[in-house]
Design an enzyme around this catalytic site. Structure first.
Site, PDB file in Angstrom:
ATOM      1  N   ARG A  90       0.832  -1.203   0.000  1.00 23.92           N
ATOM      2  CA  ARG A  90       0.000   0.000   0.000  1.00 23.92           C
ATOM      3  C   ARG A  90       0.869   1.255   0.000  1.00 23.92           C
ATOM      4  NH1 ARG A  90      -4.751   1.761   4.358  1.00 23.92           N
ATOM      5  NH2 ARG A  90      -5.055   3.849   3.516  1.00 23.92           N
ATOM      6  N   ASN A 144     -10.720  -4.229  -1.346  1.00 19.97           N
ATOM      7  CA  ASN A 144     -10.615  -3.233  -2.409  1.00 19.97           C
ATOM      8  C   ASN A 144      -9.665  -3.673  -3.518  1.00 19.97           C
ATOM      9  OD1 ASN A 144     -12.340  -1.090  -1.582  1.00 19.97           O
ATOM     10  ND2 ASN A 144     -10.910  -0.636   0.082  1.00 19.97           N
ATOM     11  N   CYS A 164     -19.263  -1.925   0.813  1.00 17.75           N
ATOM     12  CA  CYS A 164     -18.446  -0.770   1.150  1.00 17.75           C
ATOM     13  C   CYS A 164     -19.144  -0.012   2.275  1.00 17.75           C
ATOM     14  CB  CYS A 164     -18.273   0.122  -0.083  1.00 17.75           C
ATOM     15  SG  CYS A 164     -17.245   1.594   0.198  1.00 17.75           S
ATOM     16  N   HIS A 194     -16.598   3.598  -4.764  1.00 18.42           N
ATOM     17  CA  HIS A 194     -15.697   4.734  -4.603  1.00 18.42           C
ATOM     18  C   HIS A 194     -15.870   5.770  -5.724  1.00 18.42           C
ATOM     19  CE1 HIS A 194     -12.765   2.535  -1.679  1.00 18.42           C
ATOM     20  NE2 HIS A 194     -14.012   2.583  -1.243  1.00 18.42           N
ATOM     21  N   TYR A 244     -14.378  10.250  -2.166  1.00 13.12           N
ATOM     22  CA  TYR A 244     -13.419   9.819  -3.196  1.00 13.12           C
ATOM     23  C   TYR A 244     -13.507  10.692  -4.445  1.00 13.12           C
ATOM     24  CZ  TYR A 244     -12.295   5.607  -0.577  1.00 13.12           C
ATOM     25  OH  TYR A 244     -11.855   4.740   0.388  1.00 13.12           O
TER      26      TYR A 244
END
Length: 421
Positions: A90, A144, A164, A194, A244
């Site tokens: 990440r 995700n 989500c 998102h 987002y």
């Protein structure tokens, strides 16, 4: 009822355990299996999970294991919350896109594509093992990028629903502002995972009065501050975008910000170390307050609600989920995975009819859907050209020079996770 959590060693898991314990009348779990290859983390999380169940008087049994096949054997539902490559991957996803002047984020843009390429093959392997163990089991995906992962699962014929926490977060926030129960708030929530907009806020159900205009008039400043968008933007849109959408509506501003502060991955990694130390305290028998800063607010309530609806028909009759389009949004292919309100029961989700979508939102939704189609092709088949095509199609990239540079960086940083590289 047996439920299995893949990625059970996550620091998120005590949030989920707390929900199972509090909402046991809605979802009467008798056996909960936490499976994870990270044995030390799993021991810490599993110990706290058992103490939470004991404190709240839950009679269910909690099992921890690294054996995936044993974990999913006989499971009625399997929840996926894994992170291939961990926080180290990440950190890379949030860093190298910035070198090319693009947003570095773990679920969208170039970083989101990298996560999809690492994740989809692993999830499909897990799903096949679930199907062999129990072909009637439901797979609830919280991993995700949810839209792409859920699309991969559905295209492979699995009984899967994506989940989500963005929508339930808005529901709780709006309910507090309106001083009503969350169950009274129904969202006209439309888009992709998102990439969504709240186009109406209805009281009492899908046919209730829309109170969004009044909500924006009275509380627009607070809502805009939470989204980190200027109030006039909300006034002109007349809807509430997911946070987002800031990556799209204020891309260059976000890039400048991200270049001047530590990555979110670094913050989360430090928080996880602190949480795991806390989880090791044998006196701790409830989720710590620090966990709220980790992210995933209301994840447990959303997961319990969805699992209960799929397995028993209990839970809320309408829920926001990620599922096949099948004509719900007529400007998208039927096999696109959309995030909308749906009636959910043991047969799965059935999206509710939606009002015509403003071209301002439909255009971006169609663009990102095309990217997701190319991203899934790259995840399933590999190859530098497929990665490049997906990046070029993404509206947060869009320029061929950026796409070329990002393709090279993506492959270089993820080679160990890409069988074809």
């Amino acid at each position: 009822m047996k439920l299995t959590v893949v990625g059970g060693g996550s620091t998120y898991t005590p949030e989920l355990i707390d929900g199972f314990a509090r909402l046991r009348d809605t979802l009467p779990v008798t056996e909960l299996v936490l499976v994870d290859p990270a044995a030390e983390r799993l021991d810490l999380v599993g110990g706290l999970a058992r103490r939470i169940f004991a404190r709240q008087g839950h009679p269910g049994r909690i099992v921890t294991t690294s054996d995936l096949d044993a974990a999913v054997d006989g499971a009625d539902a399997v929840l996926l919350q894994l992170r291939v490559g961990g926080q180290a991957a990440r950190e890379q996803d949030e860093t190298w896109p910035l070198e090319c002047g693009c947003v570095g984020q773990e679920t969208t843009g170039a970083g989101g594509l990298a996560k999809a390429l690492r994740t989809v093959p692993v999830v499909l392997d897990i799903a096949e093992r679930v199907r062999r163990a129990n072909p009637r089991a439901w797979i609830i995906d919280f991993t995700n990028p949810v839209g792409i992962v859920t699309r991969a699962l559905l295209q492979a014929g699995h009984r899967a629903v994506g989940l989500c926490n963005v929508a339930i977060g808005f529901q709780r926030k709006f309910a507090a502002l309106l001083d009503v129960s969350p169950s009274d708030v129904h969202l006209d929530h439309v888009g992709l995972n998102h990439l969504t907009w709240e186009t109406a806020v209805r009281l009492g159900g899908p046919e209730g009065d829309d109170v969004l205009p009044g909500l924006l008039a009275v509380h627009g400043d607070a809502i805009a501050a939470d989204l980190r968008l200027p109030r006039p933007v909300l006034d002109r849109l007349g809807v509430v975008p997911s946070y987002y959408l800031r990556y799209y509506y204020a891309h260059d501003e976000v890039v400048r910000e991200l270049r001047t502060k530590p990555s979110r991955a670094a913050e989360v990694a430090a928080m996880e170390r602190q949480l795991l130390e806390m989880y090791g305290d044998p006196a701790l028998d409830e989720k710590p307050e620090l966990l709220a800063k980790r992210g995933g607010a209301y994840y447990s309530e959303a997961a319990v609600d969805l699992a209960a609806a799929l397995l028993t028909g209990a839970g809320s009759p309408y829920q926001v989920v990620n599922t096949r389009n099948d004509g719900t949004l007529p400007f998208l292919p039927d096999d696109a995975v959309i995030e909308v309100q749906a009636a959910v029961g043991p047969k799965g989700p059935s999206p509710l009819p939606t009002a015509p979508v403003d071209p301002l939102y439909a255009g971006l939704t169609a663009n990102v859907t095309a990217y997701e189609d190319l991203a899934l092709e790259a995840a399933l088949r590999g190859g530098r050209d497929r990665v490049f095509r997906a990046l070029l199609a993404h509206p947060l990239v869009g320029q061929y020079a950026h796409a070329e540079q990002l393709t090279d960086r993506l492959i270089a940083h993820n080679r160990e996770h890409l069988a074809w590289a």
